[in-house]
Design a protein around this motif. Structure first.
Motif, PDB file in Angstrom:
ATOM      1  N   PRO A  58       0.790  -1.234   0.000  1.00 21.34           N
ATOM      2  CA  PRO A  58       0.000   0.000   0.000  1.00 21.34           C
ATOM      3  C   PRO A  58       0.823   1.285   0.000  1.00 21.34           C
ATOM      4  CG  PRO A  58       0.120  -0.852   2.216  1.00 21.34           C
ATOM      5  CD  PRO A  58       0.826  -1.861   1.317  1.00 21.34           C
ATOM      6  N   ARG A  59       2.136   1.179  -0.061  1.00 21.29           N
ATOM      7  CA  ARG A  59       2.954   2.397  -0.060  1.00 21.29           C
ATOM      8  C   ARG A  59       2.781   3.180  -1.358  1.00 21.29           C
ATOM      9  NH1 ARG A  59       8.613  -0.116   1.442  1.00 21.29           N
ATOM     10  NH2 ARG A  59       7.709  -1.652   0.069  1.00 21.29           N
ATOM     11  N   ALA A  60       2.818   4.509  -1.226  1.00 18.00           N
ATOM     12  CA  ALA A  60       2.665   5.403  -2.384  1.00 18.00           C
ATOM     13  C   ALA A  60       3.918   5.371  -3.251  1.00 18.00           C
ATOM     14  CB  ALA A  60       2.395   6.825  -1.915  1.00 18.00           C
ATOM     15  N   SER A  61       3.695   5.237  -4.546  1.00 22.15           N
ATOM     16  CA  SER A  61       4.802   5.313  -5.501  1.00 22.15           C
ATOM     17  C   SER A  61       5.068   6.778  -5.832  1.00 22.15           C
ATOM     18  CB  SER A  61       4.437   4.560  -6.782  1.00 22.15           C
ATOM     19  OG  SER A  61       3.413   5.269  -7.478  1.00 22.15           O
ATOM     20  N   PRO A  62       6.200   7.088  -6.442  1.00 26.68           N
ATOM     21  CA  PRO A  62       6.432   8.469  -6.884  1.00 26.68           C
ATOM     22  C   PRO A  62       5.342   8.963  -7.835  1.00 26.68           C
ATOM     23  CG  PRO A  62       8.482   7.228  -6.939  1.00 26.68           C
ATOM     24  CD  PRO A  62       7.384   6.242  -6.648  1.00 26.68           C
ATOM     25  N   GLU A  63       4.806   8.065  -8.674  1.00 26.65           N
ATOM     26  CA  GLU A  63       3.730   8.437  -9.588  1.00 26.65           C
ATOM     27  C   GLU A  63       2.452   8.754  -8.828  1.00 26.65           C
ATOM     28  OE1 GLU A  63       5.557   5.590  -9.887  1.00 26.65           O
ATOM     29  OE2 GLU A  63       6.803   6.112 -11.625  1.00 26.65           O
ATOM     30  N   ASP A  64       2.158   7.978  -7.777  1.00 26.75           N
ATOM     31  CA  ASP A  64       0.992   8.257  -6.933  1.00 26.75           C
ATOM     32  C   ASP A  64       1.096   9.639  -6.298  1.00 26.75           C
ATOM     33  OD1 ASP A  64      -0.078   5.661  -7.337  1.00 26.75           O
ATOM     34  OD2 ASP A  64       0.904   4.877  -5.533  1.00 26.75           O
ATOM     35  N   ILE A  65       2.261   9.950  -5.785  1.00 26.04           N
ATOM     36  CA  ILE A  65       2.476  11.234  -5.111  1.00 26.04           C
ATOM     37  C   ILE A  65       2.342  12.385  -6.098  1.00 26.04           C
ATOM     38  CG2 ILE A  65       4.166  12.639  -3.871  1.00 26.04           C
ATOM     39  CD1 ILE A  65       5.234   9.879  -2.749  1.00 26.04           C
ATOM     40  N   ALA A  66       2.949  12.251  -7.275  1.00 30.55           N
ATOM     41  CA  ALA A  66       2.877  13.318  -8.287  1.00 30.55           C
ATOM     42  C   ALA A  66       1.443  13.535  -8.752  1.00 30.55           C
ATOM     43  CB  ALA A  66       3.782  12.983  -9.471  1.00 30.55           C
ATOM     44  N   LEU A  80     -12.626  22.883  -4.724  1.00 30.45           N
ATOM     45  CA  LEU A  80     -13.063  21.529  -4.378  1.00 30.45           C
ATOM     46  C   LEU A  80     -11.833  20.766  -3.877  1.00 30.45           C
ATOM     47  CD1 LEU A  80     -15.275  19.380  -4.298  1.00 30.45           C
ATOM     48  CD2 LEU A  80     -14.906  18.993  -6.728  1.00 30.45           C
ATOM     49  N   PRO A  81     -11.472  20.984  -2.601  1.00 28.48           N
ATOM     50  CA  PRO A  81     -10.210  20.445  -2.103  1.00 28.48           C
ATOM     51  C   PRO A  81     -10.180  18.928  -1.988  1.00 28.48           C
ATOM     52  CG  PRO A  81     -11.420  21.519  -0.332  1.00 28.48           C
ATOM     53  CD  PRO A  81     -12.174  21.779  -1.609  1.00 28.48           C
ATOM     54  N   LEU A  82      -9.005  18.393  -2.238  1.00 28.74           N
ATOM     55  CA  LEU A  82      -8.740  16.974  -2.047  1.00 28.74           C
ATOM     56  C   LEU A  82      -8.387  16.771  -0.574  1.00 28.74           C
ATOM     57  CD1 LEU A  82      -8.263  14.115  -3.203  1.00 28.74           C
ATOM     58  CD2 LEU A  82      -5.904  14.821  -3.651  1.00 28.74           C
ATOM     59  N   VAL A  83      -9.218  16.011   0.139  1.00 30.71           N
ATOM     60  CA  VAL A  83      -9.033  15.767   1.561  1.00 30.71           C
ATOM     61  C   VAL A  83      -7.984  14.692   1.798  1.00 30.71           C
ATOM     62  CG1 VAL A  83     -10.191  14.944   3.649  1.00 30.71           C
ATOM     63  CG2 VAL A  83     -11.390  16.456   2.077  1.00 30.71           C
ATOM     64  N   ASP A  84      -8.025  13.642   0.986  1.00 28.71           N
ATOM     65  CA  ASP A  84      -7.090  12.533   1.173  1.00 28.71           C
ATOM     66  C   ASP A  84      -7.048  11.692  -0.090  1.00 28.71           C
ATOM     67  OD1 ASP A  84      -5.263  10.815   2.391  1.00 28.71           O
ATOM     68  OD2 ASP A  84      -6.552  10.380   4.108  1.00 28.71           O
ATOM     69  N   HIS A  85      -5.997  10.920  -0.203  1.00 26.38           N
ATOM     70  CA  HIS A  85      -5.867   9.908  -1.249  1.00 26.38           C
ATOM     71  C   HIS A  85      -5.435   8.650  -0.521  1.00 26.38           C
ATOM     72  CE1 HIS A  85      -4.143   8.706  -5.445  1.00 26.38           C
ATOM     73  NE2 HIS A  85      -4.816   7.730  -4.878  1.00 26.38           N
ATOM     74  N   LEU A  86      -6.277   7.631  -0.574  1.00 26.17           N
ATOM     75  CA  LEU A  86      -6.020   6.371   0.109  1.00 26.17           C
ATOM     76  C   LEU A  86      -5.547   5.326  -0.891  1.00 26.17           C
ATOM     77  CD1 LEU A  86      -9.300   6.314   2.208  1.00 26.17           C
ATOM     78  CD2 LEU A  86      -7.049   7.146   2.928  1.00 26.17           C
ATOM     79  N   ILE A  87      -4.573   4.539  -0.465  1.00 28.33           N
ATOM     80  CA  ILE A  87      -4.096   3.422  -1.282  1.00 28.33           C
ATOM     81  C   ILE A  87      -4.372   2.151  -0.495  1.00 28.33           C
ATOM     82  CG2 ILE A  87      -2.128   2.351  -2.423  1.00 28.33           C
ATOM     83  CD1 ILE A  87      -0.863   5.193  -2.510  1.00 28.33           C
ATOM     84  N   LEU A  88      -5.113   1.236  -1.107  1.00 26.57           N
ATOM     85  CA  LEU A  88      -5.533  -0.007  -0.462  1.00 26.57           C
ATOM     86  C   LEU A  88      -4.799  -1.183  -1.102  1.00 26.57           C
ATOM     87  CD1 LEU A  88      -9.265   0.920  -0.841  1.00 26.57           C
ATOM     88  CD2 LEU A  88      -7.912   1.212   1.219  1.00 26.57           C
ATOM     89  N   ALA A  89      -4.267  -2.064  -0.246  1.00 25.77           N
ATOM     90  CA  ALA A  89      -3.557  -3.224  -0.789  1.00 25.77           C
ATOM     91  C   ALA A  89      -3.319  -4.252   0.305  1.00 25.77           C
ATOM     92  CB  ALA A  89      -2.214  -2.795  -1.381  1.00 25.77           C
ATOM     93  N   GLY A  90      -3.554  -5.490  -0.027  1.00 22.32           N
ATOM     94  CA  GLY A  90      -3.227  -6.579   0.878  1.00 22.32           C
ATOM     95  C   GLY A  90      -3.847  -6.454   2.259  1.00 22.32           C
TER      96      GLY A  90
END
Length: 109
Positions: A58-66, A80-90
């Motif tokens: 579930p760790r963010a990749s550099p592409e996810d962060i960008a 329209l602010p982005l509150v969060d970006h969640l990455i789900l895995a395993g």
């Protein structure tokens, strides 16, 4: 991977959920136009993005962060602010807001 958006009202209530894209096992498309078009049409006040990593990590990749930073910047401009970006895995998840990877305030009022 799939990218989903949760569109929230002023009190944090869920107004709309959408699966915005389905990609390959390695990536998906993050299209700010699609993300914000739906948000503006639903009258959302803020949004949360979520996507999965089929790899199980579930760790963010550099592409996810960008991509997250691009969406957050656009959201600030559109009100329209982005509150969060969640990455789900395993069975685990990562919050980019909690990791300090979202620019600016994350939850306004």
């Amino acid at each position: 991977e799939e990218l989903h958006a949760l569109y929230l009202g002023r009190r944090g209530q869920l107004l709309h959920h959408a699966c915005l894209s389905r990609g390959s096992s390695h990536n998906t498309i993050v299209d700010p136009h699609s993300i914000f078009r739906l948000g503006l049409l639903t009258g959302a006040s803020r949004l949360i993005l979520a996507h999965n990593h089929p790899s199980g990590d579930p760790r963010a990749s550099p592409e996810d962060i960008a991509a997250t930073r691009r969406v957050a910047d656009a959201g600030r401009l559109l009100g329209l602010p982005l509150v969060d970006h969640l990455i789900l895995a395993g069975g685990r998840w990562t919050s980019l807001a909690e990791e300090g990877l979202l620019p600016g305030p994350h939850w306004a009022g």
